[in-house]
Write a protein that holds these residues in place. Structure first.
Motif, PDB file in Angstrom:
ATOM      1  N   TYR A  95      97.394 112.118  90.117  1.00  0.00           N
ATOM      2  CA  TYR A  95      96.492 112.706  91.100  1.00  0.00           C
ATOM      3  C   TYR A  95      95.699 113.850  90.466  1.00  0.00           C
ATOM      4  N   ASP A  96      94.440 113.992  90.915  1.00  0.00           N
ATOM      5  CA  ASP A  96      93.615 115.149  90.589  1.00  0.00           C
ATOM      6  C   ASP A  96      93.824 116.161  91.715  1.00  0.00           C
ATOM      7  N   VAL A  97      94.460 117.281  91.409  1.00  0.00           N
ATOM      8  CA  VAL A  97      94.819 118.266  92.431  1.00  0.00           C
ATOM      9  C   VAL A  97      93.641 119.199  92.693  1.00  0.00           C
ATOM     10  N   ASP A  98      93.260 119.314  93.951  1.00  0.00           N
ATOM     11  CA  ASP A  98      92.125 120.155  94.338  1.00  0.00           C
ATOM     12  C   ASP A  98      92.425 121.612  94.030  1.00  0.00           C
ATOM     13  N   SER A  99      91.399 122.371  93.673  1.00  0.00           N
ATOM     14  CA  SER A  99      91.566 123.755  93.229  1.00  0.00           C
ATOM     15  C   SER A  99      92.232 124.641  94.275  1.00  0.00           C
ATOM     16  N   GLN A 100      92.065 124.332  95.549  1.00  0.00           N
ATOM     17  CA  GLN A 100      92.665 125.171  96.591  1.00  0.00           C
ATOM     18  C   GLN A 100      94.196 125.083  96.595  1.00  0.00           C
ATOM     19  N   PHE A 101      94.763 124.077  95.875  1.00  0.00           N
ATOM     20  CA  PHE A 101      96.215 123.903  95.844  1.00  0.00           C
ATOM     21  C   PHE A 101      96.825 124.351  94.514  1.00  0.00           C
ATOM     22  N   ASN A 121      97.679 127.170  93.356  1.00  0.00           N
ATOM     23  CA  ASN A 121      98.728 128.189  93.457  1.00  0.00           C
ATOM     24  C   ASN A 121      99.872 127.757  94.384  1.00  0.00           C
ATOM     25  N   VAL A 122      99.828 126.522  94.802  1.00  0.00           N
ATOM     26  CA  VAL A 122     100.884 125.984  95.668  1.00  0.00           C
ATOM     27  C   VAL A 122     101.950 125.326  94.799  1.00  0.00           C
ATOM     28  N   PRO A 123     103.240 125.562  95.054  1.00  0.00           N
ATOM     29  CA  PRO A 123     104.290 124.870  94.280  1.00  0.00           C
ATOM     30  C   PRO A 123     104.082 123.358  94.324  1.00  0.00           C
ATOM     31  N   GLU A 124     104.292 122.709  93.195  1.00  0.00           N
ATOM     32  CA  GLU A 124     104.007 121.271  93.095  1.00  0.00           C
ATOM     33  C   GLU A 124     104.697 120.457  94.190  1.00  0.00           C
ATOM     34  N   SER A 183      89.130 116.830  85.514  1.00  0.00           N
ATOM     35  CA  SER A 183      90.201 116.658  86.499  1.00  0.00           C
ATOM     36  C   SER A 183      91.374 117.590  86.194  1.00  0.00           C
ATOM     37  N   ASP A 184      92.147 117.894  87.248  1.00  0.00           N
ATOM     38  CA  ASP A 184      93.349 118.727  87.140  1.00  0.00           C
ATOM     39  C   ASP A 184      94.560 117.840  87.483  1.00  0.00           C
ATOM     40  N   PRO A 185      95.056 117.069  86.518  1.00  0.00           N
ATOM     41  CA  PRO A 185      96.009 116.007  86.839  1.00  0.00           C
ATOM     42  C   PRO A 185      97.456 116.484  87.019  1.00  0.00           C
ATOM     43  N   GLU A 231     104.011 119.418  86.450  1.00  0.00           N
ATOM     44  CA  GLU A 231     103.127 120.511  86.817  1.00  0.00           C
ATOM     45  C   GLU A 231     101.683 120.014  86.848  1.00  0.00           C
ATOM     46  N   VAL A 232     100.780 120.827  87.362  1.00  0.00           N
ATOM     47  CA  VAL A 232      99.345 120.532  87.343  1.00  0.00           C
ATOM     48  C   VAL A 232      98.756 121.115  86.062  1.00  0.00           C
ATOM     49  N   ILE A 233      98.019 120.301  85.324  1.00  0.00           N
ATOM     50  CA  ILE A 233      97.337 120.782  84.118  1.00  0.00           C
ATOM     51  C   ILE A 233      95.832 120.875  84.415  1.00  0.00           C
ATOM     52  N   LEU A 234      95.252 122.042  84.208  1.00  0.00           N
ATOM     53  CA  LEU A 234      93.859 122.274  84.573  1.00  0.00           C
ATOM     54  C   LEU A 234      92.900 121.722  83.520  1.00  0.00           C
ATOM     55  N   ASN A 235      91.813 121.144  84.013  1.00  0.00           N
ATOM     56  CA  ASN A 235      90.679 120.730  83.175  1.00  0.00           C
ATOM     57  C   ASN A 235      91.106 119.880  81.981  1.00  0.00           C
TER      58      ASN A 235
END
Length: 558
Positions: free
Chosen positions: A117-123, A125-128, A64-66, A86-90
């Motif tokens: 939340y688990d942020v979908d990969s398409q987002f 590069n979107v500001p949090e 997950s990318d929480p 921020e979103v933290i990957l994997n």
């Protein structure tokens, strides 16, 4: 907390000065009083650091990318977002770097809601702040009160899957305090038959340009060259030492329409410079409006006789260090309350479950204080009643026990109160001295045993005390102890004499034998004035408590 004091000692003993205002058109002073009352002790900014462990894995080919989102839950149940990480990957055990800032107010219950939340990969590069939460996968939710978070260095909360750890720290600005002594010379005389009665009002300038009151000095009677008692404020109240402050000098008017004598606009850095150079600055009066606006410079000057910065222990420093607030309650059972079995009685227990004024006062004050007491065992007394087959008692245990006044939690107080209504006969008169002395004895025993405890006695009454001198003597004696007294007046009685016990106008209580209270420990509010606003009774009652707590702690630590 970020208190502003005007007292002889650096710690102060009383929030703000003696410029209490009455009458219509109170203008500036009414505004500052309302602001300071609504804030209680001005809020402290808390920085929340978040981490999680063992989160649910929603991704097929990776972890997950929480992202964490924090909300403040309002009294109507709606959620107000206050920040995102921020979103933290994997990662199923993220430690987020971004901090969440929230304003802590002691006198308000502040429920926090944490959603992961688990942020979908398409987002990615979107500001949090631009990420739409409804388009992300929900990983879990946890809740706690901000007061619970600040009383411990870390708070661990269970999610539906995994754990969330919350670390709450007071920001550095809340701990840096500046003590200043202001002096003026050659003030203009605004009174016809005497000299002006000046006081200073200090405000910071908001981003919109509107002034936001911070604090004020006491009123100096008949003085055109006044020197005020020290003011203590902290960097958090100002925002930055470079931010401009409006310093206005007013002539106090009992009707509330205070005359502006003059003003200056200076930053803390500039005030510090005035002190070091032993220079004053000239007041001015704004004249004209719009493009015709200009300032008329006066001969009156303001000086900074003392400017001293220090790091002070704050209210939250003591609380997070293990000091507890112990809640006590005393309820008026005098006959003037009316027959509890009749609907017009102040003690009437409504079958629909609607609480009476006594119950509301206990619940609304207790819901704030209970989270600062680990065992949640509260002494609860009644006064002014005749127990079955006994004489009138002015301090009896609500639970009916001969020796043990404590009950379990706020609900224990409610149950003991209702039970007592059916087991005592309402009588009188209204005496506070016995209850205050009993509470003071407990506080004194705590000091002797070395406990880290501060006691808060809530007295709820429908009438003016008839043992006023004995009550004053008990309060003066208790002012040396870790004790504050909150008094709620219910019903339609005239409570003007009760306001005398609340030394908000700067004059400390003096006992019949001439002993003066070491600090102000009483706060009074008539319940009928605030019963239509569900949080203002809490704010009005508890507004001075952090300042009273600090005055005791700092005097003790000296």
């Amino acid at each position: 907390m970020g208190n502003c004091f005007s007292e002889e000692s650096p710690g102060g003993a009383q929030a703000v000065g003696s410029g209490g205002i009455a009458g219509e058109g109170g203008g500036v002073s009414d505004a500052v009083n309302l602001f300071l009352k609504s804030r209680g002790a001005p809020f402290s900014q808390i920085e929340l650091s978040l981490s999680a462990s063992n989160l649910r894995d929603r991704d097929m080919l990776s972890k997950s990318d929480p992202m964490a989102v924090v909300f403040l839950k309002k009294r109507d149940g709606t959620l107000e977002e206050i920040g995102r990480t921020e979103v933290i990957l994997n990662s199923l055990s993220p430690s987020w770097v971004a901090k969440i800032n929230v304003n802590y107010q002691f006198e308000v219950v502040q429920p926090l809601v944490f959603q992961i939340y688990d942020v979908d990969s398409q987002f990615h590069n979107v500001p949090e702040k631009m990420i739409r939460l409804e388009e992300q996968q929900f990983l879990g939710e946890a809740t706690c009160l901000l007061s619970e978070a600040v009383t411990k260095s870390t708070k661990t909360l269970a999610l539906s899957v995994g754990m969330l750890t919350v670390r709450a720290e007071e920001t550095f600005g809340a701990k840096i305090q500046t003590e200043m002594v202001f002096r003026c010379c050659d003030l203009e005389n605004k009174d016809l038959f005497s000299k002006s009665d000046p006081f200073l009002l200090i405000s910071r300038v908001s981003e919109s340009g509107a002034p936001i009151p911070i604090c004020k000095t006491e009123v100096r009677k008949n003085d055109l060259n006044p020197t005020w008692k020290p003011l203590v404020l902290n960097l958090q109240q100002i925002g930055s030492k470079e931010n401009p402050l409006n310093i206005e000098c007013f002539n106090f008017n009992i009707r509330g329409k205070h005359d502006l004598i003059g003003k200056v606009v200076k930053s803390m850095t500039e005030l510090e410079g005035l002190h070091h150079r032993h220079q004053g600055d000239y007041f001015f009066i704004p004249t004209g409006v719009g493009q015709e606006h200009h300032n008329k410079v006066l001969k009156s000057q303001i000086f900074v006789d003392k400017y001293f910065e220090s790091r002070q222990k704050t209210f939250l420093d003591y609380i997070s260090g293990g000091c507890e607030l112990n809640f006590m309650v005393a309820i008026d059972f005098t006959a003037s309350n009316g027959n509890p079995r009749l609907p017009d009685s102040l003690h009437y227990i409504d079958p629909s479950g609607r609480p009476n004024a006594y119950q509301r006062a206990v619940m609304e004050v207790g819901e704030v204080l209970q989270f600062y007491d680990t065992d949640k065992r509260f002494p609860a007394w009644g006064f002014g009643a005749r127990p079955i087959d006994g004489p009138v008692s002015h301090c009896f245990n609500l639970n009916g026990s001969t020796y043990q006044p404590e009950v379990e939690g706020i609900q224990g107080i409610m149950s003991a109160y209702i039970s007592a209504l059916y087991n005592v006969s309402l009588a009188g008169p209204t005496l506070f001295g016995h209850v205050i002395n009993t509470a003071a004895t407990i506080a004194g025993q705590s000091v002797t045993s070395g406990s880290q405890k501060y006691f808060v006695l809530l007295i709820i009454t429908d009438g003016v005390v008839t043992d006023l001198q004995e009550t004053i003597e008990a309060i003066v004696k208790a002012s040396d102890l870790p004790l504050s007294i909150l008094i709620v007046g219910v019903g339609g009685a005239d409570f003007k004499e009760m306001e005398f016990l609340d030394a908000d106008r700067g004059e400390r209580l003096e006992s019949p034998n001439g002993r003066v209270a070491t600090r102000d420990i009483v706060q009074f509010v008539p319940f009928r004035d605030v019963q239509n606003n569900e949080i203002s009774v809490i704010q009005s009652l508890l507004a001075e408590l952090p300042g009273q707590f600090l005055s005791y702690m700092r005097n003790r630590d000296c």
